[in-house]
Design an enzyme around this catalytic site. Structure first.
Site, PDB file in Angstrom:
ATOM      1  N   ASP A  20     -35.968 -10.638 -68.946  1.00  0.00           N
ATOM      2  CA  ASP A  20     -35.343 -11.798 -69.614  1.00  0.00           C
ATOM      3  C   ASP A  20     -36.391 -12.487 -70.489  1.00  0.00           C
ATOM      4  O   ASP A  20     -36.472 -12.210 -71.689  1.00  0.00           O
ATOM      5  CB  ASP A  20     -34.765 -12.744 -68.542  1.00  0.00           C
ATOM      6  N   HIS A  79     -25.207 -16.040 -69.494  1.00  0.00           N
ATOM      7  CA  HIS A  79     -25.050 -17.447 -69.893  1.00  0.00           C
ATOM      8  C   HIS A  79     -26.444 -18.092 -69.942  1.00  0.00           C
ATOM      9  O   HIS A  79     -27.437 -17.425 -69.692  1.00  0.00           O
ATOM     10  CB  HIS A  79     -24.183 -18.174 -68.863  1.00  0.00           C
ATOM     11  N   ARG A  80     -26.503 -19.400 -70.230  1.00  0.00           N
ATOM     12  CA  ARG A  80     -27.712 -20.191 -70.075  1.00  0.00           C
ATOM     13  C   ARG A  80     -27.453 -21.256 -69.011  1.00  0.00           C
ATOM     14  O   ARG A  80     -26.297 -21.519 -68.674  1.00  0.00           O
ATOM     15  CB  ARG A  80     -28.096 -20.894 -71.394  1.00  0.00           C
ATOM     16  N   SER A  81     -28.514 -21.879 -68.541  1.00  0.00           N
ATOM     17  CA  SER A  81     -28.315 -22.919 -67.523  1.00  0.00           C
ATOM     18  C   SER A  81     -27.576 -24.126 -68.103  1.00  0.00           C
ATOM     19  O   SER A  81     -26.820 -24.795 -67.404  1.00  0.00           O
ATOM     20  CB  SER A  81     -29.641 -23.320 -66.899  1.00  0.00           C
ATOM     21  N   GLN A 131     -35.579 -18.722 -58.716  1.00  0.00           N
ATOM     22  CA  GLN A 131     -34.572 -19.512 -59.444  1.00  0.00           C
ATOM     23  C   GLN A 131     -33.126 -19.163 -59.090  1.00  0.00           C
ATOM     24  O   GLN A 131     -32.289 -20.049 -58.963  1.00  0.00           O
ATOM     25  CB  GLN A 131     -34.802 -19.329 -60.946  1.00  0.00           C
ATOM     26  N   GLU A 132     -32.815 -17.850 -58.971  1.00  0.00           N
ATOM     27  CA  GLU A 132     -31.413 -17.471 -58.803  1.00  0.00           C
ATOM     28  C   GLU A 132     -31.222 -16.391 -57.749  1.00  0.00           C
ATOM     29  O   GLU A 132     -31.913 -15.366 -57.768  1.00  0.00           O
ATOM     30  CB  GLU A 132     -30.843 -16.942 -60.136  1.00  0.00           C
ATOM     31  N   LYS A 143     -28.936 -12.565 -74.113  1.00  0.00           N
ATOM     32  CA  LYS A 143     -28.538 -13.952 -74.359  1.00  0.00           C
ATOM     33  C   LYS A 143     -28.508 -14.176 -75.862  1.00  0.00           C
ATOM     34  O   LYS A 143     -29.547 -14.035 -76.530  1.00  0.00           O
ATOM     35  CB  LYS A 143     -29.566 -14.901 -73.745  1.00  0.00           C
ATOM     36  N   GLU A 198     -26.592 -24.268 -62.282  1.00  0.00           N
ATOM     37  CA  GLU A 198     -25.634 -23.190 -62.552  1.00  0.00           C
ATOM     38  C   GLU A 198     -24.523 -23.137 -61.499  1.00  0.00           C
ATOM     39  O   GLU A 198     -23.804 -22.146 -61.387  1.00  0.00           O
ATOM     40  CB  GLU A 198     -26.369 -21.851 -62.678  1.00  0.00           C
ATOM     41  N   SER A 233     -35.373 -22.478 -68.457  1.00  0.00           N
ATOM     42  CA  SER A 233     -36.540 -21.633 -68.178  1.00  0.00           C
ATOM     43  C   SER A 233     -36.619 -20.621 -69.312  1.00  0.00           C
ATOM     44  O   SER A 233     -36.226 -19.475 -69.190  1.00  0.00           O
ATOM     45  CB  SER A 233     -36.413 -20.956 -66.818  1.00  0.00           C
ATOM     46  N   GLU A 247     -34.424  -9.525 -61.778  1.00  0.00           N
ATOM     47  CA  GLU A 247     -34.685  -9.947 -63.161  1.00  0.00           C
ATOM     48  C   GLU A 247     -35.973 -10.777 -63.183  1.00  0.00           C
ATOM     49  O   GLU A 247     -36.207 -11.580 -62.277  1.00  0.00           O
ATOM     50  CB  GLU A 247     -33.486 -10.796 -63.616  1.00  0.00           C
ATOM     51  N   ASP A 297     -32.982 -13.423 -59.624  1.00  0.00           N
ATOM     52  CA  ASP A 297     -33.764 -13.779 -60.800  1.00  0.00           C
ATOM     53  C   ASP A 297     -34.798 -14.806 -60.376  1.00  0.00           C
ATOM     54  O   ASP A 297     -34.549 -16.009 -60.414  1.00  0.00           O
ATOM     55  CB  ASP A 297     -32.894 -14.345 -61.933  1.00  0.00           C
ATOM     56  N   LYS A 309     -23.674 -12.125 -65.980  1.00  0.00           N
ATOM     57  CA  LYS A 309     -23.995 -13.237 -65.068  1.00  0.00           C
ATOM     58  C   LYS A 309     -23.637 -14.543 -65.754  1.00  0.00           C
ATOM     59  O   LYS A 309     -24.001 -14.772 -66.906  1.00  0.00           O
ATOM     60  CB  LYS A 309     -25.447 -13.204 -64.576  1.00  0.00           C
ATOM     61  N   HIS A 318     -34.058 -25.020 -61.914  1.00  0.00           N
ATOM     62  CA  HIS A 318     -32.635 -25.363 -61.970  1.00  0.00           C
ATOM     63  C   HIS A 318     -32.183 -26.250 -60.816  1.00  0.00           C
ATOM     64  O   HIS A 318     -31.008 -26.602 -60.732  1.00  0.00           O
ATOM     65  CB  HIS A 318     -31.768 -24.089 -61.990  1.00  0.00           C
TER      66      HIS A 318
END
Ligand code: PGA
Ligand code: ZN
Length: 432
Positions: free
Chosen positions: A323, A376-378, A174-175, A348, A216, A52, A296, A254, A399, A166
């Site tokens: 982000d 991190h990234r996915s 998403q999170e 990131k 993730e 994303s 986020e 997020d 995270k 994800h």
């Protein structure tokens, strides 16, 4: 940098640099870079990859050859490291990483790092940082600590429920993360994360939900309403024996809302089509009902007016992290600070493409009073650079996905290692 290759200006001589194509956690190719210094010190870095992504991120170079990895190969980026970049960086004595990163940016010559590839450049920059830290006889986190900054062990933000792009479930957000803000130590925070993750798995199973995982490592249940998930998280936190709230284990979201803002300008959440203002009200209600301490990308990357309202409305009591809207870009963050948009930035490395620019982004946040959440990234490798970055920068927040799966726990395990070696380092978000 324009000095002839034989000039001796610095002390760091790179004798060898090379890359190869490895796999990331989604089974997609990504570069791994190895840098060797004169004297034999060698360091390796694995490059992460997002799904994303923000539209203004530095550009990841992919081959597009449909005959290999469905077009996702990175042989071009690997060749850029082995060819042009190796030629430029070897045979010259570099003063510091900033000089190396500036040479990479100049060599690439594009604003988005698309010629050589941001995935090539960031891997080289990370490997060089590691090598220079070893050469200095320092741990990477110590070496990354800016002058005048006190390092800290960050609050881990464990992503335990996955949705959006994800996971193949109907959840638009998403999170959903759990953040042990009130844990006494990093080790206790990691323990809380893992225990709540276990409690959540049992709860989902009891309710007849699937316990399959998203990208993730969080569970990807067939749930739709964000509030339903938040209630479930509070139950899991309590079931595991913790207190839900800022004194214990808080929740972070997020939504990654750029992904569900459609051409009609509305945010499509659980079958509803909401305006920016309706989204702000939804978040206001959520933060009153649930112990959500951080949101986020609550609004989309091109909805700056909405972001300003969101910040005005919730900025005093909720950490609002940019982000997709900031993409770790110091200039965009500076602009946001002047416009009072958000009060924190995600960080990131591969969004901006070099370690030096990432450190600049963090310094910009510190000067403007914006918090920073290192991320991190996915798509990840077992590289744990971001754990050291979070500690060294003293930002107090990281995270790195669920407390499960090798590429995620590599980061948390690195934090545990640092914490064990340095019990004097404070844990938690820095005092305001
Ligand atoms: P990405 O998502 O790594 O897939 O871009 C992470 C995030 O949105 O924070
Ligand atoms: Zn995000």
């Amino acid at each position: 940098m324009t000095a002839p290759a034989t000039a001796v200006t610095g002390t760091h001589q790179i004798t060898d640099i090379g890359a190869l194509e490895i796999l990331d956690s989604r089974g997609r190719p990504t570069p791994q870079v190895r840098v060797t210094l004169a004297g034999g010190i060698a360091a390796v870095a694995g490059v992460p990859s997002g799904a994303s992504t923000g539209s203004r991120e530095a550009v990841e170079r992919r081959d597009g050859d449909q005959g290999r990895f469905r077009g996702l190969g990175v042989l071009g980026a690997v060749e850029a490291v082995n060819g042009e970049i190796a030629k430029r960086l070897t045979g010259y004595r570099w003063r510091d990483l900033a000089e190396i990163d500036a040479a990479l940016i100049e060599l690439d010559g594009t604003a988005g790092k698309e010629r050589l590839g941001a995935n090539a450049i960031v891997g080289v920059s990370m490997a060089c940082a590691r090598a220079l830290a070893v050469a200095a006889g320092r741990e990477l986190w110590e070496w990354l600590t800016p002058a005048g900054v006190a390092p800290r062990l960050p609050v881990p933000h464990f992503n335990v429920i996955n949705g959006g792009v994800h996971a193949p479930n109907p959840l638009d957000f998403q999170e959903f993360m759990i953040a042990p803000l009130g844990a006494p130590t990093l080790a206790e925070a990691v323990r809380a994360g893992a225990e709540i993750y276990g409690a959540l798995r049992s709860l989902l199973a009891e309710r007849g939900q699937v316990t399959s995982l998203g990208d993730e490592g969080g569970f990807a249940p067939q749930l739709t309403e964000p509030e339903e998930v938040l209630a479930l998280l509070v139950t899991a936190i309590t079931a595991a024996g913790y207190t839900a709230g800022r004194d214990g284990v808080a929740i972070a979201l997020d939504p990654a809302s750029s992904e569900f803002r459609h051409a009609d300008g509305r945010y499509h959440v659980a079958g509803q089509k909401l305006t920016s203002m309706e989204m702000v009200e939804r978040y206001a209600e959520i933060t009153e009902r649930f112990p959500v301490w951080l949101i986020e990308d609550g609004l989309a990357e091109d909805d700056w007016d909405g972001w300003a309202v969101l910040t005005e409305r919730l900025g005093e009591r909720v950490q609002l992290v940019g982000d997709d809207i900031f993409v770790t870009n110091p200039a965009i963050i500076a602009d946001a600070i002047s416009r009072r948009v958000a009060n924190a930035s995600l960080i990131k490395l591969n969004q901006i493409g070099t370690v030096t620019e990432t450190l600049e982004a963090m310094a910009t946040c510190r000067r403007g009073g914006y918090a920073q959440l290192v991320s991190h990234r996915s798509g990840e490798t077992t590289d744990s650079f971001i754990a050291d970055l979070a500690v060294g920068s003293g930002c107090g927040e990281l995270k790195a996905g669920a407390p499960a799966r090798g590429e995620r726990v590599a980061k948390y395990n690195r934090l545990l290692e640092i914490a064990a070696a340095r019990p004097d380092l404070p844990y938690g978000v820095p005092p305001a």
